[in-house]
Design an enzyme around this catalytic site. Structure first.
Site, PDB file in Angstrom:
ATOM      1  N   TYR A   1     -12.154  21.302 -14.092  1.00  5.42           N
ATOM      2  CA  TYR A   1     -12.672  19.942 -14.228  1.00  5.42           C
ATOM      3  C   TYR A   1     -13.889  19.797 -13.302  1.00  5.42           C
ATOM      4  O   TYR A   1     -13.762  19.946 -12.094  1.00  5.42           O
ATOM      5  CB  TYR A   1     -11.585  18.926 -13.890  1.00  5.42           C
ATOM      6  CG  TYR A   1     -12.107  17.517 -13.916  1.00  5.42           C
ATOM      7  CD1 TYR A   1     -12.471  16.919 -15.106  1.00  5.42           C
ATOM      8  CD2 TYR A   1     -12.270  16.803 -12.736  1.00  5.42           C
ATOM      9  CE1 TYR A   1     -12.987  15.637 -15.132  1.00  5.42           C
ATOM     10  CE2 TYR A   1     -12.769  15.512 -12.752  1.00  5.42           C
ATOM     11  CZ  TYR A   1     -13.130  14.936 -13.953  1.00  5.42           C
ATOM     12  OH  TYR A   1     -13.646  13.675 -13.963  1.00  5.42           O
TER      13      TYR A   1
ATOM     14  N   ARG B   1       0.853  -1.206   0.000  1.00  2.00           N
ATOM     15  CA  ARG B   1       0.000   0.000   0.000  1.00  2.00           C
ATOM     16  C   ARG B   1       0.882   1.247   0.000  1.00  2.00           C
ATOM     17  O   ARG B   1       0.738   2.085  -0.887  1.00  2.00           O
ATOM     18  CB  ARG B   1      -1.021  -0.046   1.142  1.00  2.00           C
ATOM     19  CG  ARG B   1      -1.988   1.117   1.125  1.00  2.00           C
ATOM     20  CD  ARG B   1      -3.368   0.809   1.745  1.00  2.00           C
ATOM     21  NE  ARG B   1      -3.352  -0.082   2.878  1.00  2.00           N
ATOM     22  CZ  ARG B   1      -2.895   0.214   4.107  1.00  2.00           C
ATOM     23  NH1 ARG B   1      -2.435   1.434   4.342  1.00  2.00           N
ATOM     24  NH2 ARG B   1      -2.918  -0.670   5.068  1.00  2.00           N
TER      25      ARG B   1
END
Ligand SMILES: *Cc1c(COP(=O)(O)O)cnc(C)c1O
Length: 385
Positions: A106, A54
């Site tokens: 965006y 991770r």
């Protein structure tokens, strides 16, 4: 291990992804490491620096190091999407912090900032991205911690003056992050202009083949804020899959060719339709009459990008009809792939969108520009019959 030098051109660095040869097999392409975990040393240390996949995945490092070199930064991180990269920069702030961001940007991120990020405790001022003085007015010295920019702004392609806004932000004690997805490191290097952080939706030009979702951040400095961003990525688990990270470095090896071609074609298409009888307006920073043109010519190097928008005569109905009649321009969201895409943005963004009703967003791919022009011509003619 690396055979490339700092002074090799970006095209050379890109083509060879910095030129590393894998030491055991002498493979010219990097290996793919699917491991989720790494063995400790006998005395319980982790001297190789990797504990668990991770936080640590060596497959990420080819794309991360290449991006760091292209952006002129200190370090980069891959994320599971552009949104994961963008939201990490905000989640690494603290509740109560103030952020200045553009009104046109965006839309997915704008919605998140106005919704969940505001509920979480950040305070926002949204300003006209093309008006440097609007940033000066919105900055609250001591309270503003981040200025978010996106240039050219999606989907009207206004240009923000990164250097001027970075100076204002730094004087007020704020950092500057730039969503540089549309410009790519080929056309703009925000860190050289004073930005502290650069974000890309790796889904778009970096990968370039419309076959994965990824995001990236590059920092100018490995400081405490960057450590907080790294912790967000690891703790939230906003990590890319191993195979996608490998595909991303493969896609990136043609970035310069794809961006150069898309920019040349976009300019040709913009010039062709700029004074067309069925077109009301073409929005493209490469056109001399475009309001941000002079700034874009200073700030961007080697082209004005592969994105443009066309406002059709005949309003929304005509715009939607044009998109229905194109053969080569595929009706799809997203951008930055080898295939050209067309989209009526207003229908995607909904009633709160600041985007005009008659606007078609075009993502220019690497097809022959004359075919793309002919396809648009026939679609315009049918839509206006
Ligand atoms: C697509 C896009 C994003 C979001 O990236 P995802 O990879 O879809 O999460 C952010 N900014 C810009 C400019 C984009 O085009």
């Amino acid at each position: 291990m690396a055979s490339l030098r700092n002074d090799d051109h970006p095209a050379t660095k890109i083509a060879q992804a910095l030129g590393d040869i894998e030491p055991i097999t002498k493979s010219v392409t990097p290996p793919l490491y699917p491991a989720s975990t790494y063995q400790r040393d006998p005395d319980n240390q982790y001297r190789n620096g990797r504990v668990y996949a991770r936080p640590h995945n060596p497959t990420f490092e080819t794309a991360e190091r290449l991006l760091t070199a292209l952006e002129g930064g200190a370090a980069s991180l891959l994320f599971s999407s552009g949104m994961a990269a963008a939201t990490a920069t905000f989640l690494a702030l603290k509740p109560g912090d103030h952020v200045v961001a553009p009104e046109v940007m965006y839309w997915g991120l704008r919605n998140w900032l106005k919704g969940a990020a505001t509920e979480w405790g950040l305070a926002f001022s949204f300003v006209d991205a093309t008006d440097t003085q609007a940033f000066a007015r919105a900055l609250a010295p001591g309270r503003t911690k981040l200025v978010w920019l996106e240039t050219p702004t999606n989907p009207t392609w206004g240009i923000s003056d990164i250097a001027a806004i970075a100076k204002l932000a730094h004087d007020a004690g704020a950092r500057v992050a730039v969503d540089s997805t549309v410009a790519t490191p080929i056309l703009t290097r925000p860190i050289e202009l004073g930005a502290d952080l650069v974000m890309h939706s790796g889904t778009k030009y970096l990968n370039g083949h419309s076959d994965l979702i990824a995001g990236t951040l590059t920092t100018a400095r490995e400081d405490e804020y960057w450590e907080r961003i790294k912790a967000v990525r690891s703790n939230v688990g906003a990590i890319l899959g191993t195979f996608e990270a490998w595909l991303l470095q493969r896609g990136m090896r043609t970035l310069h060719l794809r961006v150069e071609r898309a920019s040349q074609s976009a300019l040709k298409i913009a010039q062709h339709f700029a004074h067309h009888p069925l077109v009301a307006e073409v929005l493209y920073p490469g056109l001399p009459e475009f309001p941000g043109h002079a700034l874009a010519a200073r700030q961007m190097t080697g082209g004005f990008g592969g994105m443009l928008s066309i406002r059709t005569k005949g309003g929304e109905a005509a715009a939607v009809a044009v998109a229905a009649e194109t053969r080569l321009w595929k009706r799809a969201t997203s951008l930055g792939g080898v295939e050209s895409l067309i989209e009526h943005r207003r229908s995607v963004e909904g009633p709160t969108s600041p985007v005009p009703h008659d606007l078609l967003r075009l993502s220019v791919g690497i097809e022959h520009a004359d075919d793309l022009i002919a396809d648009m011509e026939q679609a315009l003619a049918i839509a206006h019959r």
